[in-house]
Design a protein around this motif. Structure first.
Motif, PDB file in Angstrom:
ATOM      1  N   ILE A 117       0.844  -1.196   0.000  1.00 39.50           N
ATOM      2  CA  ILE A 117       0.000   0.000   0.000  1.00 39.50           C
ATOM      3  C   ILE A 117       0.879   1.244   0.000  1.00 39.50           C
ATOM      4  O   ILE A 117       2.089   1.171   0.260  1.00 39.50           O
ATOM      5  N   GLN A 118       0.275   2.395  -0.260  1.00 39.89           N
ATOM      6  CA  GLN A 118       1.026   3.643  -0.343  1.00 39.89           C
ATOM      7  C   GLN A 118       1.677   3.998   0.988  1.00 39.89           C
ATOM      8  O   GLN A 118       2.798   4.519   1.027  1.00 39.89           O
TER       9      GLN A 118
ATOM     10  N   LEU B  16       7.829  -0.415  -5.552  1.00 40.14           N
ATOM     11  CA  LEU B  16       6.644  -0.471  -6.401  1.00 40.14           C
ATOM     12  C   LEU B  16       5.467  -0.904  -5.543  1.00 40.14           C
ATOM     13  O   LEU B  16       5.535  -1.935  -4.866  1.00 40.14           O
ATOM     14  N   VAL B  17       4.397  -0.125  -5.540  1.00 43.94           N
ATOM     15  CA  VAL B  17       3.186  -0.514  -4.821  1.00 43.94           C
ATOM     16  C   VAL B  17       2.407  -1.487  -5.702  1.00 43.94           C
ATOM     17  O   VAL B  17       1.967  -1.136  -6.802  1.00 43.94           O
ATOM     18  N   LEU B  18       2.266  -2.710  -5.215  1.00 44.95           N
ATOM     19  CA  LEU B  18       1.584  -3.756  -5.974  1.00 44.95           C
ATOM     20  C   LEU B  18       0.554  -4.418  -5.062  1.00 44.95           C
ATOM     21  O   LEU B  18       0.915  -5.136  -4.131  1.00 44.95           O
ATOM     22  N   PRO B  19      -0.723  -4.183  -5.297  1.00 44.58           N
ATOM     23  CA  PRO B  19      -1.756  -4.761  -4.425  1.00 44.58           C
ATOM     24  C   PRO B  19      -1.747  -6.287  -4.459  1.00 44.58           C
ATOM     25  O   PRO B  19      -1.232  -6.906  -5.395  1.00 44.58           O
ATOM     26  N   SER B  20      -2.342  -6.876  -3.444  1.00 45.11           N
ATOM     27  CA  SER B  20      -2.473  -8.329  -3.392  1.00 45.11           C
ATOM     28  C   SER B  20      -3.334  -8.818  -4.551  1.00 45.11           C
ATOM     29  O   SER B  20      -4.249  -8.127  -5.003  1.00 45.11           O
ATOM     30  N   ALA B  21      -3.028 -10.025  -5.029  1.00 42.28           N
ATOM     31  CA  ALA B  21      -3.701 -10.578  -6.208  1.00 42.28           C
ATOM     32  C   ALA B  21      -4.622 -11.722  -5.824  1.00 42.28           C
ATOM     33  O   ALA B  21      -4.264 -12.570  -4.998  1.00 42.28           O
TER      34      ALA B  21
ATOM     35  N   ALA C  76     -11.321  -4.080  -9.764  1.00 41.15           N
ATOM     36  CA  ALA C  76     -10.476  -3.042 -10.355  1.00 41.15           C
ATOM     37  C   ALA C  76      -9.053  -3.063  -9.814  1.00 41.15           C
ATOM     38  O   ALA C  76      -8.105  -2.697 -10.521  1.00 41.15           O
ATOM     39  N   THR C  77      -8.876  -3.510  -8.566  1.00 42.62           N
ATOM     40  CA  THR C  77      -7.589  -3.355  -7.885  1.00 42.62           C
ATOM     41  C   THR C  77      -6.829  -4.657  -7.685  1.00 42.62           C
ATOM     42  O   THR C  77      -5.591  -4.658  -7.699  1.00 42.62           O
ATOM     43  N   HIS C  78      -7.526  -5.773  -7.500  1.00 41.88           N
ATOM     44  CA  HIS C  78      -6.869  -7.000  -7.048  1.00 41.88           C
ATOM     45  C   HIS C  78      -6.954  -8.170  -8.025  1.00 41.88           C
ATOM     46  O   HIS C  78      -6.587  -9.290  -7.657  1.00 41.88           O
TER      47      HIS C  78
ATOM     48  N   VAL D 217      -4.342  -8.930 -13.829  1.00 40.37           N
ATOM     49  CA  VAL D 217      -3.695  -7.622 -13.980  1.00 40.37           C
ATOM     50  C   VAL D 217      -2.414  -7.558 -13.154  1.00 40.37           C
ATOM     51  O   VAL D 217      -1.366  -7.103 -13.625  1.00 40.37           O
ATOM     52  N   ILE D 218      -2.489  -8.041 -11.911  1.00 42.71           N
ATOM     53  CA  ILE D 218      -1.348  -7.957 -10.996  1.00 42.71           C
ATOM     54  C   ILE D 218      -0.174  -8.788 -11.504  1.00 42.71           C
ATOM     55  O   ILE D 218       0.983  -8.360 -11.438  1.00 42.71           O
TER      56      ILE D 218
END
Length: 365
Positions: A159-160, A175-180, A345-347, A351-352
């Motif tokens: 997270i940021q 690099l901020v990379l959200p959980s997948a 959209a985020t996880h 995409v991740i």
């Protein structure tokens, strides 16, 4: 590309009969490893630790090296570290990956230097960036963690807030990379009950969930609580849960069996004192299950994105939020839809994993 992933507590994700519990860091590395193999044909070797002798086996195209678990803690620290370093030096690789600060971070950093191969470190908790390891975990633990952090060619934060703390405290970019996660297509229309999923650790505050259940006897509660480091705490919690008629206590189930629980429960509760970005939040979001949290609200997403409620440490506020959101259909539906949209959209793992693969490619020598 040949990727070596070190995740010593991930054995149960490959062999269900392994008694040692796993956490979010292990789950994330396993999901990413499977996605790398399936999507990009990456060759992945995965180092875990478990009961019984050293073993090599394959699951879903991943070659797993299982180190022997040493029951005596000093032996696990000293001899276990040597076991890991020796194995790392014996294996060919293009890049090392390890998630969550610990002694193994330093061991992987040493192997990275000795073999002149890049090391990607991934945070799993705010402890990894706020100075906890080097200040509160003892000299050996702190020194090895800092050794690994310095050796990392790249760092991924969840997270940021972790990104900012890492830069402020260590001068390292990330690099901020959200959980997948895999995002399910349909979700159940009917959802009932309140759930809690976590290891039985003091800092995860399982007592708070049981007090919540006791205060709301008209609601049904499900508690998934595998034993962790303290047998005494686990027995205490399991006995208290058994005394409550509205609580179903599950002492640990495979990850795949937690998915139907998130799918069918109306609310998810988190009572931890501190976390990074819990994987259980993502599981809840993707199934349209709002989160009510006692303390944890990573990057304030629960409040700003209207995905749930954070009680800011107030148990009374936690109880009131659970009652209101459970019973107010309009409020619950709005937050449920928000959670589902946010997860997609985020996880989304598709995409991740593309971003993760690109990062590995950029670090590979």
């Amino acid at each position: 590309m040949l990727v070596t992933i070190v995740s010593l507590w991930a054995q149960k994700l490959f062999r269900l009969d392994e008694p040692q519990p796993f956490g979010g860091a292990e789950l994330q590395l396993t999901l990413l490893a499977k996605a790398l193999v399936k999507r990009f044909g990456v060759e992945v070797q995965f180092i875990t630790r478990g009961q019984g002798p050293f073993e090599i086996f394959e699951v879903d195209g991943i070659r797993v090296y299982k180190l022997a678990y040493r029951d005596f803690p000093p032996a696990r620290t000293i001899l276990g570290s040597w076991d890991l370093l020796r194995l790392l030096l014996s294996l060919k690789t293009d890049i090392y990956v390890q998630r969550g600060g610990g002694i193994e971070t330093g061991i992987v950093g040493m192997a990275s230097r000795m073999k002149n191969k890049p090391f990607l470190f991934m945070t799993s908790h705010s402890w990894d960036v706020d100075g906890t390891h080097e200040k509160n975990r003892g000299w050996i633990y702190g020194t090895l963690y800092m050794t690994g952090l310095r050796r990392a060619a790249g760092i991924v934060t969840q997270i940021q807030n972790q990104h900012d703390l890492l830069w402020h405290n260590y001068g390292r970019e990330s690099l901020v990379l959200p959980s997948a996660h895999e995002i399910p297509a349909p979700i159940p229309i009917k959802k009932e009950g309140v759930m809690w999923v976590s290891r039985c650790e003091t800092w995860k505050c399982p007592h708070v969930f049981l007090r919540l259940a006791e205060a709301l006897p008209d609601l049904r509660f499900t508690m998934v609580c595998p034993q962790a480091n303290s047998r005494e705490l686990f027995l205490e919690i399991s006995q208290k849960a058994a005394a409550l008629n509205n609580v179903t206590f599950l002492p640990g189930i495979p990850f795949e069996e937690t998915e139907p629980l998130f799918a069918t429960h109306r609310l998810f509760i988190n009572t931890s004192e501190k976390e990074g970005y819990p994987n259980t939040f993502v599981q809840a979001f993707k199934w349209g299950t709002p989160v009510v949290s006692l303390h944890v609200d990573p990057d304030a997403i629960l409040s700003t994105r209207e995905l749930g409620v954070c009680a800011n440490g107030d148990e009374t506020a936690l109880r009131n939020a659970v009652k209101q959101m459970y019973c107010d259909e309009g409020w619950w539906k709005k937050y449920s839809e928000n959670a589902r949209s946010y997860a997609n959209a985020t996880h989304n793992v598709q995409v991740i994993v593309e971003k993760f693969y690109s990062l590995l490619q950029s670090l590979k020598k």
